[in-house]
Design a protein around this motif. Structure first.
Motif, PDB file in Angstrom:
ATOM      1  N   ASP A 144       0.807  -1.216   0.000  1.00  0.00           N
ATOM      2  CA  ASP A 144       0.000   0.000   0.000  1.00  0.00           C
ATOM      3  C   ASP A 144       0.842   1.268   0.000  1.00  0.00           C
ATOM      4  O   ASP A 144       0.409   2.300  -0.507  1.00  0.00           O
ATOM      5  CB  ASP A 144      -0.941   0.020   1.201  1.00  0.00           C
ATOM      6  N   LEU A 145       2.032   1.197   0.581  1.00  0.00           N
ATOM      7  CA  LEU A 145       2.900   2.378   0.653  1.00  0.00           C
ATOM      8  C   LEU A 145       3.882   2.455  -0.514  1.00  0.00           C
ATOM      9  O   LEU A 145       4.693   3.371  -0.573  1.00  0.00           O
ATOM     10  CB  LEU A 145       3.664   2.378   1.981  1.00  0.00           C
ATOM     11  N   GLY A 146       3.825   1.511  -1.445  1.00  0.00           N
ATOM     12  CA  GLY A 146       4.687   1.554  -2.629  1.00  0.00           C
ATOM     13  C   GLY A 146       6.118   1.125  -2.368  1.00  0.00           C
ATOM     14  O   GLY A 146       7.026   1.521  -3.096  1.00  0.00           O
ATOM     15  N   ILE A 147       6.316   0.297  -1.349  1.00  0.00           N
ATOM     16  CA  ILE A 147       7.661  -0.203  -1.028  1.00  0.00           C
ATOM     17  C   ILE A 147       7.816  -1.580  -1.655  1.00  0.00           C
ATOM     18  O   ILE A 147       7.000  -2.475  -1.421  1.00  0.00           O
ATOM     19  CB  ILE A 147       7.875  -0.263   0.496  1.00  0.00           C
ATOM     20  N   GLY A 148       8.861  -1.754  -2.436  1.00  0.00           N
ATOM     21  CA  GLY A 148       9.096  -3.016  -3.122  1.00  0.00           C
ATOM     22  C   GLY A 148       9.708  -4.065  -2.221  1.00  0.00           C
ATOM     23  O   GLY A 148      10.038  -3.817  -1.063  1.00  0.00           O
ATOM     24  N   MET A 149       9.896  -5.255  -2.779  1.00  0.00           N
ATOM     25  CA  MET A 149      10.404  -6.383  -2.004  1.00  0.00           C
ATOM     26  C   MET A 149      11.831  -6.186  -1.515  1.00  0.00           C
ATOM     27  O   MET A 149      12.250  -6.828  -0.566  1.00  0.00           O
ATOM     28  CB  MET A 149      10.323  -7.659  -2.828  1.00  0.00           C
ATOM     29  N   MET A 150      12.581  -5.318  -2.161  1.00  0.00           N
ATOM     30  CA  MET A 150      13.966  -5.066  -1.753  1.00  0.00           C
ATOM     31  C   MET A 150      14.097  -3.816  -0.891  1.00  0.00           C
ATOM     32  O   MET A 150      15.186  -3.395  -0.554  1.00  0.00           O
ATOM     33  CB  MET A 150      14.863  -4.945  -2.980  1.00  0.00           C
ATOM     34  N   GLY A 151      12.979  -3.197  -0.544  1.00  0.00           N
ATOM     35  CA  GLY A 151      13.005  -2.037   0.328  1.00  0.00           C
ATOM     36  C   GLY A 151      13.066  -0.703  -0.387  1.00  0.00           C
ATOM     37  O   GLY A 151      13.166   0.339   0.247  1.00  0.00           O
ATOM     38  N   ASP A 152      12.995  -0.719  -1.713  1.00  0.00           N
ATOM     39  CA  ASP A 152      13.017   0.527  -2.491  1.00  0.00           C
ATOM     40  C   ASP A 152      11.614   1.114  -2.579  1.00  0.00           C
ATOM     41  O   ASP A 152      10.637   0.394  -2.646  1.00  0.00           O
ATOM     42  CB  ASP A 152      13.522   0.268  -3.911  1.00  0.00           C
TER      43      ASP A 152
ATOM     44  N   ALA B  28      12.457 -15.540   7.306  1.00  0.00           N
ATOM     45  CA  ALA B  28      13.751 -15.006   6.863  1.00  0.00           C
ATOM     46  C   ALA B  28      14.101 -15.408   5.441  1.00  0.00           C
ATOM     47  O   ALA B  28      14.822 -14.686   4.747  1.00  0.00           O
ATOM     48  CB  ALA B  28      14.854 -15.464   7.813  1.00  0.00           C
ATOM     49  N   SER B  29      13.583 -16.543   4.975  1.00  0.00           N
ATOM     50  CA  SER B  29      13.983 -17.033   3.657  1.00  0.00           C
ATOM     51  C   SER B  29      12.913 -16.848   2.583  1.00  0.00           C
ATOM     52  O   SER B  29      12.984 -17.475   1.542  1.00  0.00           O
ATOM     53  CB  SER B  29      14.334 -18.517   3.750  1.00  0.00           C
ATOM     54  N   SER B  30      11.950 -16.028   2.820  1.00  0.00           N
ATOM     55  CA  SER B  30      10.911 -15.694   1.848  1.00  0.00           C
ATOM     56  C   SER B  30       9.941 -16.829   1.556  1.00  0.00           C
ATOM     57  O   SER B  30       9.157 -16.724   0.627  1.00  0.00           O
ATOM     58  CB  SER B  30      11.521 -15.227   0.522  1.00  0.00           C
ATOM     59  N   GLN B  31       9.956 -17.908   2.309  1.00  0.00           N
ATOM     60  CA  GLN B  31       8.989 -18.976   2.061  1.00  0.00           C
ATOM     61  C   GLN B  31       7.585 -18.562   2.486  1.00  0.00           C
ATOM     62  O   GLN B  31       6.612 -18.968   1.882  1.00  0.00           O
ATOM     63  CB  GLN B  31       9.390 -20.244   2.801  1.00  0.00           C
ATOM     64  N   ARG B  32       7.496 -17.752   3.512  1.00  0.00           N
ATOM     65  CA  ARG B  32       6.188 -17.310   3.982  1.00  0.00           C
ATOM     66  C   ARG B  32       5.961 -15.820   3.702  1.00  0.00           C
ATOM     67  O   ARG B  32       4.830 -15.381   3.570  1.00  0.00           O
ATOM     68  CB  ARG B  32       6.065 -17.561   5.489  1.00  0.00           C
ATOM     69  N   PHE B  33       7.019 -15.063   3.576  1.00  0.00           N
ATOM     70  CA  PHE B  33       6.909 -13.606   3.535  1.00  0.00           C
ATOM     71  C   PHE B  33       7.700 -13.078   2.352  1.00  0.00           C
ATOM     72  O   PHE B  33       8.918 -13.150   2.328  1.00  0.00           O
ATOM     73  CB  PHE B  33       7.440 -13.050   4.865  1.00  0.00           C
ATOM     74  N   SER B  34       7.010 -12.552   1.357  1.00  0.00           N
ATOM     75  CA  SER B  34       7.671 -12.106   0.134  1.00  0.00           C
ATOM     76  C   SER B  34       8.565 -10.884   0.350  1.00  0.00           C
ATOM     77  O   SER B  34       9.479 -10.652  -0.424  1.00  0.00           O
ATOM     78  CB  SER B  34       6.628 -11.790  -0.936  1.00  0.00           C
ATOM     79  N   HIS B  35       8.315 -10.117   1.387  1.00  0.00           N
ATOM     80  CA  HIS B  35       9.104  -8.917   1.672  1.00  0.00           C
ATOM     81  C   HIS B  35      10.138  -9.187   2.771  1.00  0.00           C
ATOM     82  O   HIS B  35      10.388  -8.345   3.619  1.00  0.00           O
ATOM     83  CB  HIS B  35       8.193  -7.765   2.082  1.00  0.00           C
ATOM     84  N   SER B  36      10.760 -10.348   2.783  1.00  0.00           N
ATOM     85  CA  SER B  36      11.668 -10.723   3.871  1.00  0.00           C
ATOM     86  C   SER B  36      12.895  -9.832   3.958  1.00  0.00           C
ATOM     87  O   SER B  36      13.501  -9.719   5.019  1.00  0.00           O
ATOM     88  CB  SER B  36      12.095 -12.178   3.733  1.00  0.00           C
ATOM     89  N   SER B  37      13.277  -9.165   2.891  1.00  0.00           N
ATOM     90  CA  SER B  37      14.441  -8.275   2.948  1.00  0.00           C
ATOM     91  C   SER B  37      14.138  -6.995   3.725  1.00  0.00           C
ATOM     92  O   SER B  37      15.048  -6.217   4.009  1.00  0.00           O
ATOM     93  CB  SER B  37      14.921  -7.935   1.537  1.00  0.00           C
TER      94      SER B  37
ATOM     95  N   ASP C 295      18.946   4.585   1.609  1.00  0.00           N
ATOM     96  CA  ASP C 295      17.636   4.896   1.031  1.00  0.00           C
ATOM     97  C   ASP C 295      16.757   3.665   0.821  1.00  0.00           C
ATOM     98  O   ASP C 295      15.979   3.594  -0.118  1.00  0.00           O
ATOM     99  CB  ASP C 295      17.777   5.674  -0.283  1.00  0.00           C
ATOM    100  N   LYS C 296      16.894   2.696   1.689  1.00  0.00           N
ATOM    101  CA  LYS C 296      16.023   1.520   1.696  1.00  0.00           C
ATOM    102  C   LYS C 296      15.112   1.631   2.910  1.00  0.00           C
ATOM    103  O   LYS C 296      15.426   2.311   3.882  1.00  0.00           O
ATOM    104  CB  LYS C 296      16.843   0.229   1.799  1.00  0.00           C
ATOM    105  N   TYR C 297      13.991   0.946   2.853  1.00  0.00           N
ATOM    106  CA  TYR C 297      13.064   0.948   3.975  1.00  0.00           C
ATOM    107  C   TYR C 297      13.090  -0.405   4.672  1.00  0.00           C
ATOM    108  O   TYR C 297      13.068  -1.447   4.029  1.00  0.00           O
ATOM    109  CB  TYR C 297      11.640   1.257   3.498  1.00  0.00           C
ATOM    110  N   MET C 298      13.157  -0.379   5.996  1.00  0.00           N
ATOM    111  CA  MET C 298      13.145  -1.580   6.827  1.00  0.00           C
ATOM    112  C   MET C 298      11.954  -1.477   7.782  1.00  0.00           C
ATOM    113  O   MET C 298      11.638  -0.397   8.274  1.00  0.00           O
ATOM    114  CB  MET C 298      14.435  -1.696   7.631  1.00  0.00           C
ATOM    115  N   SER C 299      11.324  -2.606   8.046  1.00  0.00           N
ATOM    116  CA  SER C 299      10.152  -2.596   8.923  1.00  0.00           C
ATOM    117  C   SER C 299      10.566  -2.511  10.386  1.00  0.00           C
ATOM    118  O   SER C 299      11.653  -2.923  10.762  1.00  0.00           O
ATOM    119  CB  SER C 299       9.322  -3.860   8.699  1.00  0.00           C
ATOM    120  N   ARG C 300       9.663  -1.968  11.163  1.00  0.00           N
ATOM    121  CA  ARG C 300       9.829  -1.985  12.612  1.00  0.00           C
ATOM    122  C   ARG C 300       9.022  -3.172  13.125  1.00  0.00           C
ATOM    123  O   ARG C 300       7.906  -3.027  13.585  1.00  0.00           O
ATOM    124  CB  ARG C 300       9.305  -0.692  13.224  1.00  0.00           C
TER     125      ARG C 300
END
Length: 127
Positions: free
Chosen positions: A46-54, A95-104, A75-80
């Motif tokens: 929803d916020l336009g943040i890609g899977m690599m944090g861009d 951590a390995s993207s098996q469950r969460f596509s935005h693991s980075s 200039d990358k975004y990391m979750s809190r």
């Protein structure tokens, strides 16, 4: 249906909080980790943040990015977010993207798991 409910809850939360607030998401156990990872994925999309944090696109909620994500010096975004479980496998799936596509988007030091191994889905063995 879960994604739609999470999106509505997040949009309500963003509209009702002052902009200087920050939210730390704490997800515990297998179910909590599943819901927490879906919540962060929905927020990032929803916020336009890609899977690599861009930041991939502008959105109407750009001023709210700092509520659930922090911008790094690169200039990358990391979750809190903090993920906690006694089962190492569920933490590894996040951590390995098996469950969460935005693991980075997750700080690796915020993935906390037990050292005693798998509890075999038995609550009594964990306590």
């Amino acid at each position: 249906l879960l994604g739609k409910r999470l999106r509505l809850a997040y949009l309500f939360m963003m509209s009702s909080l002052p902009r200087e607030r920050e939210i730390i998401t704490v997800s515990c156990g297998g179910c909590g980790i599943g819901i927490g990872s879906q919540f962060l994925s929905t927020c990032a999309t929803d916020l336009g943040i890609g899977m690599m944090g861009d930041k991939e696109r502008k959105t109407e909620h750009d001023s709210a990015v700092g509520i659930t994500f922090e911008e790094t010096s690169t200039d990358k975004y990391m979750s809190r977010a903090i993920f906690v479980d006694t089962d190492v496998d569920s933490i590894n799936r996040v951590a390995s993207s098996q469950r969460f596509s935005h693991s980075s988007l997750i700080h690796r030091e915020n993935l906390i798991c037990g050292t005693s191994g798998d509890m075999g889905h038995n609550f009594a063995r964990g306590h």
